[in-house]
Scaffold this motif. Structure first.
Motif, mmCIF file in Angstrom:
data_model
loop_
_atom_site.group_PDB
_atom_site.id
_atom_site.type_symbol
_atom_site.label_atom_id
_atom_site.label_comp_id
_atom_site.label_asym_id
_atom_site.label_seq_id
_atom_site.Cartn_x
_atom_site.Cartn_y
_atom_site.Cartn_z
ATOM 1 N N ALA A 31 0.840 -1.203 0.000
ATOM 2 C CA ALA A 31 0.000 0.000 0.000
ATOM 3 C C ALA A 31 0.874 1.253 0.000
ATOM 4 N N CYS A 32 1.940 1.247 0.770
ATOM 5 C CA CYS A 32 2.847 2.398 0.790
ATOM 6 C C CYS A 32 3.525 2.582 -0.561
ATOM 7 N N ALA A 36 3.358 5.855 -2.914
ATOM 8 C CA ALA A 36 4.577 6.518 -3.377
ATOM 9 C C ALA A 36 4.558 6.680 -4.896
ATOM 10 N N GLU A 37 4.101 5.664 -5.603
ATOM 11 C CA GLU A 37 4.019 5.747 -7.062
ATOM 12 C C GLU A 37 2.979 6.775 -7.490
ATOM 13 N N ALA A 38 1.858 6.831 -6.803
ATOM 14 C CA ALA A 38 0.833 7.814 -7.123
ATOM 15 C C ALA A 38 1.352 9.225 -6.870
ATOM 16 N N ASP A 47 -2.292 16.819 -3.320
ATOM 17 C CA ASP A 47 -2.346 15.371 -3.509
ATOM 18 C C ASP A 47 -1.133 14.702 -2.879
ATOM 19 N N ARG A 48 0.039 15.292 -3.084
ATOM 20 C CA ARG A 48 1.264 14.720 -2.496
ATOM 21 C C ARG A 48 1.182 14.698 -0.980
ATOM 22 N N ASP A 54 -1.404 9.539 4.173
ATOM 23 C CA ASP A 54 -1.917 8.165 4.109
ATOM 24 C C ASP A 54 -0.813 7.155 4.390
ATOM 25 N N ALA A 55 0.358 7.367 3.818
ATOM 26 C CA ALA A 55 1.483 6.456 4.051
ATOM 27 C C ALA A 55 1.887 6.479 5.523
ATOM 28 N N TRP A 56 1.888 7.668 6.126
ATOM 29 C CA TRP A 56 2.241 7.764 7.546
ATOM 30 C C TRP A 56 1.239 6.984 8.398
#
Length: 79
Positions: A31-32, A36-38, A47-48, A54-56
């Motif tokens: 998922a991370c 990262a790719e998105a 968005d970034r 979300d990753a955090w």
């Protein structure tokens, strides 16, 4: 000999528990990676930022609320 400050209390864990932990870890990593790719394919700073947050949250699940935090909460009902 001194006592360890952080002793291991349980060394023997059932294989099913270890497999479940490994599957959860791999799922979080995947998922991370998707996030990262998105983030790499967008030029939008907002968005970034959302992808980074979300990753955090994926890597810090303790920061998310659970049903135990709100025992009287009922989904679908406004207070």
């Amino acid at each position: 000999m001194t006592t360890p400050t952080n002793p291991i209390t349980r060394l023997d864990r059932p294989l099913a528990d270890l497999e479940a932990d490994m599957k959860a870890l791999v799922a979080r990593q995947q998922a991370c990676q998707v996030l990262a790719e998105a983030a790499a394919h967008t030029l939008s700073p907002s968005d970034r930022l959302a992808y980074a947050m979300d990753a955090w949250l994926l890597t810090h699940p303790e920061a998310c609320s659970t049903a135990d935090d709100y025992p009287n909460w009922q989904p679908g009902r406004a207070s």
